[in-house]
Design an enzyme around this catalytic site. Structure first.
Site, PDB file in Angstrom:
ATOM      1  N   ASP A  21     -17.427   4.880  13.903  1.00  0.00           N
ATOM      2  CA  ASP A  21     -16.257   4.876  13.258  1.00  0.00           C
ATOM      3  C   ASP A  21     -15.634   3.420  13.203  1.00  0.00           C
ATOM      4  OD1 ASP A  21     -13.726   5.470  11.979  1.00  0.00           O
ATOM      5  OD2 ASP A  21     -13.266   6.967  13.481  1.00  0.00           O
ATOM      6  N   ALA A  75     -13.268   1.141   6.585  1.00  0.00           N
ATOM      7  CA  ALA A  75     -13.681   0.332   5.507  1.00  0.00           C
ATOM      8  C   ALA A  75     -12.938  -0.866   5.223  1.00  0.00           C
ATOM      9  CB  ALA A  75     -13.888   1.391   4.483  1.00  0.00           C
ATOM     10  N   ASP A  76     -11.721  -0.831   6.006  1.00  0.00           N
ATOM     11  CA  ASP A  76     -10.764  -1.905   5.673  1.00  0.00           C
ATOM     12  C   ASP A  76     -11.405  -3.124   5.859  1.00  0.00           C
ATOM     13  OD1 ASP A  76      -8.702  -0.205   4.884  1.00  0.00           O
ATOM     14  OD2 ASP A  76      -7.821  -0.560   6.613  1.00  0.00           O
ATOM     15  N   GLU A  95       0.684  -1.190  -0.047  1.00  0.00           N
ATOM     16  CA  GLU A  95       0.098   0.012   0.091  1.00  0.00           C
ATOM     17  C   GLU A  95       0.871   1.252   0.006  1.00  0.00           C
ATOM     18  OE1 GLU A  95      -1.527   1.605   3.505  1.00  0.00           O
ATOM     19  OE2 GLU A  95      -1.252   0.015   4.633  1.00  0.00           O
ATOM     20  N   LYS A 131      -3.319  -1.736  15.784  1.00  0.00           N
ATOM     21  CA  LYS A 131      -2.807  -0.985  16.451  1.00  0.00           C
ATOM     22  C   LYS A 131      -4.011  -0.712  17.852  1.00  0.00           C
ATOM     23  CE  LYS A 131       0.178   1.700  14.581  1.00  0.00           C
ATOM     24  NZ  LYS A 131       0.567   2.785  13.605  1.00  0.00           N
ATOM     25  N   VAL A 191      -5.425   0.283   3.259  1.00  0.00           N
ATOM     26  CA  VAL A 191      -5.527  -1.501   3.121  1.00  0.00           C
ATOM     27  C   VAL A 191      -6.830  -1.387   1.929  1.00  0.00           C
ATOM     28  CG1 VAL A 191      -6.308  -3.534   4.351  1.00  0.00           C
ATOM     29  CG2 VAL A 191      -4.608  -1.952   5.320  1.00  0.00           C
TER      30      VAL A 191
HETATM   31  N1  PSU Z   1      -2.879   1.845  10.761  1.00  0.00           N
HETATM   32  C1  PSU Z   1      -1.783   1.831  11.110  1.00  0.00           C
HETATM   33  N2  PSU Z   1      -1.013   2.476   9.946  1.00  0.00           N
HETATM   34  C2  PSU Z   1      -1.354   3.022   9.021  1.00  0.00           C
HETATM   35  C3  PSU Z   1      -2.910   2.652   8.865  1.00  0.00           C
HETATM   36  C4  PSU Z   1      -3.709   2.145   9.848  1.00  0.00           C
HETATM   37  O1  PSU Z   1      -1.037   1.471  11.983  1.00  0.00           O
HETATM   38  O2  PSU Z   1      -0.855   3.534   7.990  1.00  0.00           O
HETATM   39  C5  PSU Z   1      -3.665   3.250   7.427  1.00  0.00           C
HETATM   40  C6  PSU Z   1      -3.801   1.941   6.684  1.00  0.00           C
HETATM   41  O3  PSU Z   1      -3.604   2.703   5.110  1.00  0.00           O
HETATM   42  C7  PSU Z   1      -5.107   1.564   6.949  1.00  0.00           C
HETATM   43  C8  PSU Z   1      -5.892   2.892   6.977  1.00  0.00           C
HETATM   44  O4  PSU Z   1      -5.803   0.894   5.857  1.00  0.00           O
HETATM   45  O5  PSU Z   1      -4.928   3.509   7.683  1.00  0.00           O
HETATM   46  C9  PSU Z   1      -7.057   3.103   7.761  1.00  0.00           C
HETATM   47  O6  PSU Z   1      -7.666   4.205   7.802  1.00  0.00           O
HETATM   48  P1  PSU Z   1      -9.175   4.367   8.369  1.00  0.00           P
HETATM   49  O7  PSU Z   1      -9.145   4.034   9.752  1.00  0.00           O
HETATM   50  O8  PSU Z   1      -9.541   5.774   7.972  1.00  0.00           O
HETATM   51  O9  PSU Z   1     -10.228   3.290   7.541  1.00  0.00           O
HETATM   52 MN    MN Z   2     -12.584   5.979  10.212  1.00  0.00          MN
END
Ligand code: PSU
Ligand code: MN
Length: 309
Positions: free
Chosen positions: A141, A144-145, A28, A162, A109
Site C-alpha cells: 500500500d 499514488a501521490d 484539493e 501524517k 493530491v
Molecule cells: N493525508 C491526510 N489528509 C488527507 C489525505 C491524506 O493527512 O486528506 C488525503 C489526500 O487527498 C491524499 C489522499 O492525496 O488522502 C491519499 O490517499 P491514498 O493514501 O489512498 O492515496
Molecule cells: Mn493506498
C-alpha cells in the site's frame, strides 16, 4: 489532437487570473469531502480561498462535478462537496471512470496535481500528502501521490506526512523517485500534527523566493515532476504527540481488524483518528492547512515574478 481542454470548466475568477498571467494556487477537494466534518469543511474551504487572495494569488479549488473537471468552484459546488455523502475519492486511476459515468468526485493530491498541470497551475497547497503505509512490505500500500510527484510539474506545499504512514519509507521512496523534499524554515521533516518526525530534510529554505528559485531550476532543466515543500504546523497549534500516536496505533489496529484495504485505508484511518482525538486533531488540521495556503500563495507570487523575467 489532444482534447483535454474539452473536459475542463474554468471559473471566471481563475480564467481572469490566467488571462492576466497572475499567480494561481490549486487546492484539493478530498480534504473537503473526506478529510473534515461539516460544517468545518466548508468554512475552512472558504477561508483557504480568502487567505490565498489576501496573499496576492487566486485560489483554484479543483474537483470533478457531474463528470466535468472544475478548476475553481462556486460556493454551491463547494457546499455540495462539503455536504454530499456520494462524493467519490478520485485518485489518478479513478479519473476516467468518474468522467465517463458523469459522477462527482473529490480530488486527492495526485489527481489535483494532474488537473492543476493541465490548467497550467504549478503551485498547490494541501494538508498532508499520501505515502508509504506501515506494513507496505506486505500490503504494497503506497499512495499514488508519490508516483504523481515523480512525473507532474507541481510544487506541493504541505505539513509533511501524517504518522499513520511509515515516514522513513515515504522519504526513501521520494528519494528514489527524484522528488526534492524541502523544509521551509526547518531541518526537520514535519509529521503533520507535530513539527518534527525524527527525520531530516536535505535542504532547508528560508524564503518564498528560494522556493520559487528551486522550482524554476528544476523545470528549466526538464527535471519533470513535483516538489514537496514541507511547512511545519505553527508551534501554538501543535497537537500532543502522545495523544496522536496512541490514536494512530488504535486506528491502524482497527483498520487491520476490519480488513480495510485499497483506497479506503487512508479515509478510514483519518476518520478514526478524528474520532479518538475529538477536537484536537481537527483544530490542528485547520491551522496547518491555512498556514500552507498562505505560504503557497507567497511562493506562487514569487514564481510568477521569476518566470516573467
Ligand atoms: N493525508 C491526510 N489528509 C488527507 C489525505 C491524506 O493527512 O486528506 C488525503 C489526500 O487527498 C491524499 C489522499 O492525496 O488522502 C491519499 O490517499 P491514498 O493514501 O489512498 O492515496
Ligand atoms: Mn493506498
Amino acid at each position: 489532437m489532444n482534447r483535454f481542454i474539452d473536459y475542463l470548466d474554468i471559473s471566471g475568477e481563475v480564467l481572469s487570473a490566467m488571462r492576466n498571467y497572475e499567480p494561481i494556487v490549486a487546492l484539493e477537494s478530498t480534504i473537503i469531502s473526506h478529510g473534515m466534518p461539516y460544517p468545518n469543511n466548508i468554512t475552512t474551504a472558504l477561508e483557504l480561498e480568502n487567505i490565498i487572495r489576501d496573499n496576492g494569488a487566486t485560489p483554484a479549488t479543483i474537483a470533478i462535478i457531474s463528470g466535468r473537471i472544475k478548476i475553481g468552484l462556486s460556493r454551491e459546488e463547494l457546499e455540495l462537496l462539503a455536504k454530499s455523502k456520494d462524493v467519490i475519492k478520485v485518485s489518478r486511476r479513478d479519473i476516467p471512470s468518474i468522467i465517463a459515468f458523469g459522477k462527482t468526485g473529490a480530488t486527492t493530491v495526485a489527481s489535483t496535481m494532474i488537473f492543476a498541470q493541465l490548467a497550467g497551475i504549478n503551485v498547490f497547497a494541501t494538508g498532508g500528502i499520501g505515502g508509504v503505509h506501515k506494513g507496505a512490505e506486505v500490503t504494497f500500500d503506497i499512495s499514488a501521490d508519490l508516483t504523481e510527484l515523480a512525473q507532474t510539474n507541481v510544487a506541493v506545499i504541505c505539513a509533511g506526512v501524517k504518522s499513520i504512514l511509515d515516514i522513513g519509507k515515504t522519504l526513501e521512496k521520494l528519494e528514489t523517485l527524484g522528488v526534492p523534499v524541502i523544509g521551509y524554515k526547518t531541518n526537520d521533516f514535519p509529521s503533520f500534527y507535530t513539527r518534527k518526525s525524527g527525520f531530516h530534510v536535505d535542504y532547508k529554505f528560508e524564503t518564498a523566493v528560494e522556493c520559487a528559485n528551486i522550482m524554476k531550476a528544476k523545470w528549466d532543466l526538464n527535471l519533470d515532476g513535483g516538489l514537496v515543500i514541507a511547512n511545519p504546523i505553527p508551534h501554538e497549534y501543535e497537537a500532543q504527540q502522545e495523544l496522536i500516536s496512541k490514536a494512530i496505533d488504535m486506528a491502524i489496529y482497527e483498520a487491520n481488524k476490519n480488513n480495510i484495504s485499497g483506497k479506503e485505508v487512508t479515509p478510514f484511518l483519518l476518520a478514526k483518528i478524528k474520532e479518538l482525538t475529538v477536537g484536537e486533531s481537527l483544530e490542528a488540521n485547520i491551522a496547518l492547512i491555512k498556514n500552507n495556503a498562505a505560504l503557497a500563495a507567497q511562493i506562487a507570487v514569487e514564481y510568477n515574478r521569476l518566470i516573467e523575467k
